[in-house]
Design a protein around this motif. Sequence first.
Motif, short mmCIF file in Angstrom:
data_model
loop_
_atom_site.label_atom_id
_atom_site.label_comp_id
_atom_site.label_asym_id
_atom_site.label_seq_id
_atom_site.Cartn_x
_atom_site.Cartn_y
_atom_site.Cartn_z
N ALA A 119 38.42 43.62 52.93
CA ALA A 119 37.69 44.45 51.98
C ALA A 119 38.05 45.93 52.15
O ALA A 119 38.17 46.67 51.16
N SER A 120 38.24 46.35 53.39
CA SER A 120 38.60 47.74 53.66
C SER A 120 39.98 48.07 53.10
O SER A 120 40.20 49.14 52.52
N LEU A 121 40.92 47.15 53.23
CA LEU A 121 42.27 47.36 52.68
C LEU A 121 42.21 47.52 51.17
O LEU A 121 42.86 48.39 50.59
N ALA A 122 41.42 46.65 50.52
CA ALA A 122 41.29 46.75 49.07
C ALA A 122 40.63 48.06 48.67
O ALA A 122 41.04 48.72 47.71
N GLU A 123 39.61 48.47 49.43
CA GLU A 123 38.92 49.72 49.12
C GLU A 123 39.87 50.92 49.23
O GLU A 123 39.72 51.91 48.51
N GLN A 124 40.88 50.81 50.11
CA GLN A 124 41.86 51.88 50.27
C GLN A 124 42.98 51.80 49.24
O GLN A 124 43.92 52.60 49.29
N GLY A 125 42.90 50.83 48.32
CA GLY A 125 43.85 50.77 47.22
C GLY A 125 44.92 49.71 47.34
O GLY A 125 45.79 49.60 46.47
N ALA A 126 44.91 48.90 48.42
CA ALA A 126 45.90 47.84 48.54
C ALA A 126 45.57 46.72 47.56
O ALA A 126 44.41 46.51 47.18
N ALA A 127 46.61 45.99 47.15
CA ALA A 127 46.43 44.77 46.37
C ALA A 127 46.54 43.60 47.34
O ALA A 127 47.50 43.51 48.10
N VAL A 128 45.54 42.71 47.34
CA VAL A 128 45.47 41.64 48.34
C VAL A 128 45.42 40.29 47.65
O VAL A 128 44.61 40.08 46.74
N LEU A 129 46.28 39.38 48.08
CA LEU A 129 46.24 38.00 47.60
C LEU A 129 45.85 37.11 48.77
O LEU A 129 46.46 37.19 49.85
N VAL A 130 44.84 36.26 48.57
CA VAL A 130 44.36 35.35 49.61
C VAL A 130 44.51 33.92 49.11
O VAL A 130 43.91 33.54 48.11
N SER A 131 45.35 33.14 49.80
CA SER A 131 45.48 31.72 49.51
C SER A 131 44.67 30.96 50.55
O SER A 131 44.88 31.14 51.75
N SER A 132 43.74 30.11 50.10
CA SER A 132 42.83 29.46 51.04
C SER A 132 42.34 28.14 50.49
O SER A 132 42.20 27.96 49.28
N ASN A 133 42.08 27.20 51.43
CA ASN A 133 41.45 25.93 51.07
C ASN A 133 39.93 25.99 51.18
O ASN A 133 39.26 25.00 50.89
N ASP A 134 39.39 27.12 51.64
CA ASP A 134 37.96 27.26 51.88
C ASP A 134 37.30 27.88 50.65
O ASP A 134 37.45 29.07 50.40
N PRO A 135 36.57 27.11 49.86
CA PRO A 135 35.99 27.66 48.64
C PRO A 135 34.97 28.76 48.90
O PRO A 135 34.89 29.73 48.13
N ILE A 136 34.20 28.66 49.98
CA ILE A 136 33.22 29.69 50.30
C ILE A 136 33.92 31.01 50.60
O ILE A 136 33.49 32.10 50.17
N GLU A 137 35.02 30.94 51.31
CA GLU A 137 35.82 32.14 51.63
C GLU A 137 36.32 32.80 50.36
O GLU A 137 36.24 34.02 50.19
N LEU A 138 36.85 32.01 49.45
CA LEU A 138 37.40 32.56 48.21
C LEU A 138 36.30 33.20 47.36
O LEU A 138 36.48 34.28 46.80
N LEU A 139 35.17 32.53 47.25
CA LEU A 139 34.08 33.05 46.43
C LEU A 139 33.49 34.32 47.02
O LEU A 139 33.10 35.24 46.28
N GLY A 140 33.39 34.40 48.35
CA GLY A 140 32.76 35.55 48.97
C GLY A 140 33.66 36.76 49.07
O GLY A 140 33.19 37.90 49.09
N LEU A 141 34.98 36.53 49.12
CA LEU A 141 35.91 37.61 49.41
C LEU A 141 36.62 38.16 48.17
O LEU A 141 36.94 39.35 48.11
N CYS A 142 36.86 37.29 47.19
CA CYS A 142 37.77 37.64 46.09
C CYS A 142 37.04 38.11 44.83
O CYS A 142 35.92 37.69 44.55
#
Length: 511
Positions: free
Chosen positions: A447-470
Amino acid sequence: METARPASALRMVDIDKSFPGVRALDGAGLDVAAGEVHGLVGENGAGKSTIIKVLAGVYTPDAGSVEIGGERVPVLTPQAVHERGVRFIHQELHLVPHFTVAESVFMGHELQGRLGLRKREMRDRAARILEEQLGLALDPGALIRDISPAQKKLVQIARALTDDDIRLIVFDEPTAPLAATEVDQVLGAVRRLRDAGVASLYVSHYLGEITELCDRVTVFRNGSDVGRIDEPGPDSAREMIRLMTGKEAGQLFPERARPTDREVLSVSGLTDGSAFAGVDLSIRAGEVLGVAGLLGSGTEELVDCLVGLRRARGGELRVEGRARRFRSPADALRQGVVLIPRDRRHDGLVLDLPVQDNVNLSTLDDASVLGAMLSGRRIAERAKRMVAALDVRPADPERKVRLLSGGNQQKVVIARSLLTEARIIILDEPTVGVDIGAKAEIYRLVASLAEQGAAVLVSSNDPIELLGLCHRVEVMVRGRIVGTHDSESLTRDSLLEAMTASTAAAEGAHA
């Protein structure tokens, strides 16, 4: 009238174990009833691995007592524990790729006859154990290298079932390397063992598995058992987190910053010729984009293609509006794209090198003098700064990476990526095998990287992780993007339905 206490498969009382400078276990206890699935949870360093090694006879406890099947074991040795019916299923598979399934099931205790190995009997018994006890119909002549990760795990479990005196099986993170659909096969096998009267001690960082599978749960913190949850249910995870961390669960995921409208990376019609085709997606500065898909959906191959590990056979990739074609991860890095790989131990780290060398690997030019000779002082200073910034524990840049926990190894990989100052960061399964505390720290970093302007792609099998982070989630089914969803419009169940092609959203996969 007092309720009769159920028979005990395992009882460990007041176990102490210290190493130089570290008290790993401090009066810790476990009580596993016969025929139950008992969960064991705790952060990395809480003492879970140590108490398992005490039970296995690897470590000698400084104090405490151990009973197996109601009988006190005065001296724990691997042989004594094995003779009393305790078996261990480790996270690592330890299978030989060119062995058959039957050979792997009986590896180390082959059936011998006067004329050599009784191969037919081994094949028949292996097939029977897998099908009758674990619910898996599998050709016993198949080679290990040709079966799925979940099937390999079940073969590993079958090895523990070749004799008849099994009382307790200890599962140590058995589903860590598996995709979401494969997890059910392993959980189903554990349930079958419970139905047959075999007790299980189930260790996992995945609290959803714990609440779904276990009859009771013991929570460890700082080397002690700090609580037990009877009859865990869907709402028990919050209590487990509180007991593990000593704090209220609160918000596991940090607040998401608002992304900009500036597109940083985009692909259109991207195709690799086999695993995926016609992929369109884009990421904006300040955005965290999720890519969700089951094993075989094409997500792994897509990630590899985005960073030059896999060749694109068609379509276009643009960075900051300019068409690019990466031939290697180093080529991608020169264009500001960095990968944090899914297998940190094999692809992300040099395990026998210290933390400071691993942190500096991608930016050795910046740690050198006049671009030629490496500067030990610069290497140490840069590593010390990143170790402090990411709270790598222990905070020792000279410690070999293989001696760190999974969560801290992942922090070292992230630290190396941050030193590159890349503006496009791709994380592939960023928290596999990572405890809840380290997960929260990794989520904060993303979240800090995104707040600093980075573009972040997260590939994950964990649906809770994807919903909470993305901010948004792209769903892949059979090599195609079948839906783009705002994460706030999704639930865990609706995302799983889309990933498993059980909703209308998946119809695009057949177009």
